[in-house]
Design a protein around this motif. Structure first.
Motif, short mmCIF file in Angstrom:
data_model
loop_
_atom_site.label_atom_id
_atom_site.label_comp_id
_atom_site.label_asym_id
_atom_site.label_seq_id
_atom_site.Cartn_x
_atom_site.Cartn_y
_atom_site.Cartn_z
N PHE A 157 0.86 -1.39 0.06
CA PHE A 157 0.02 -0.05 0.11
C PHE A 157 0.73 1.16 -0.01
O PHE A 157 1.78 1.41 0.66
CB PHE A 157 -0.88 -0.05 1.15
N PRO A 158 0.56 2.19 -0.77
CA PRO A 158 1.32 3.45 -1.02
C PRO A 158 1.09 4.62 0.41
O PRO A 158 0.08 4.18 0.87
CB PRO A 158 0.84 4.27 -2.14
N LYS A 159 2.11 5.38 0.41
CA LYS A 159 1.68 6.31 1.77
C LYS A 159 0.40 7.05 1.14
O LYS A 159 -0.14 7.36 0.19
CB LYS A 159 2.92 7.26 1.62
N ASP A 160 -0.16 7.43 2.56
CA ASP A 160 -1.27 8.06 2.70
C ASP A 160 -2.71 7.17 2.12
O ASP A 160 -3.79 7.83 1.76
CB ASP A 160 -1.38 9.29 1.70
N LYS A 167 -2.88 4.78 6.31
CA LYS A 167 -3.59 5.60 7.37
C LYS A 167 -3.91 4.87 8.40
O LYS A 167 -4.15 5.21 9.54
CB LYS A 167 -4.83 6.47 6.84
N TRP A 168 -4.68 3.67 8.17
CA TRP A 168 -5.32 2.75 9.44
C TRP A 168 -4.06 1.95 9.92
O TRP A 168 -4.15 2.04 11.36
CB TRP A 168 -6.09 1.84 8.81
N LEU A 169 -3.20 1.15 9.28
CA LEU A 169 -2.38 0.24 9.96
C LEU A 169 -1.30 1.19 10.64
O LEU A 169 -0.65 1.03 11.78
CB LEU A 169 -1.70 -0.65 9.00
N ASN A 170 -0.84 2.38 10.09
CA ASN A 170 0.25 3.39 10.41
C ASN A 170 -0.22 4.45 11.50
O ASN A 170 0.18 5.36 11.82
CB ASN A 170 1.01 3.71 9.48
N GLY A 171 -1.74 4.43 11.52
CA GLY A 171 -2.56 5.36 12.24
C GLY A 171 -2.91 4.97 13.70
O GLY A 171 -2.39 4.24 14.34
#
Length: 137
Positions: free
Chosen positions: A56-59, A64-68
């Motif tokens: 998955f690309p950034k943003d 957004k979910w996994l790294n948020g």
């Protein structure tokens, strides 16, 4: 669009007949099942099993979910009919989702039973179009 979440919808009519652990397991199945809709699954000959790949690309939604903050909301519907109708609408909208059917081995006397629905992760405002009137679980 910036907020991403996952929603799990459970059948309210099953709550009194299920142990808490069974409910937790069904909700976990729904969460993971919906997340896996974002993956590429392929047969891996080297290990003789399926492999799963998340790219998955950034943003993106997954970034957004996994790294948020990994937002999950648990809601409920009254019964199977309402859950199946919601599933049909979510699927038609192209939102990743997983309808969970318990095999019936421990709680439902051998009868496979639809228990819950995992939705997303996906853009919050799109999920809200279908779930905004549901109550918290």
């Amino acid at each position: 669009m910036s907020e991403v979440k996952q929603v799990i919808v459970f059948r309210h009519d099953l709550l009194k007949s299920l142990r808490k652990g069974k409910i937790a397991a069904q909700v976990a199945h729904a969460s993971l099942g919906a997340l896996l809709k974002h993956s590429d699954r392929y047969w891996n000959e080297e290990i003789n099993h399926y492999s799963i790949n998340f790219k998955f690309p950034k943003d993106s939604i997954l970034d957004k979910w996994l790294n948020g903050i990994f937002t999950k909301i648990c809601l409920y519907v009254e019964d199977e009919k309402e859950l199946l109708e919601l599933h049909k609408k979510i699927e038609a909208a192209g939102i990743p989702c997983a309808l969970i059917t318990d095999a019936g081995n421990t709680e439902f006397h051998g009868v496979p039973t639809v228990t819950c629905l995992g939705i997303g992760p996906w853009w919050s405002e799109y999920i809200d179009e279908f779930t905004k009137d549901l109550k918290l679980f």
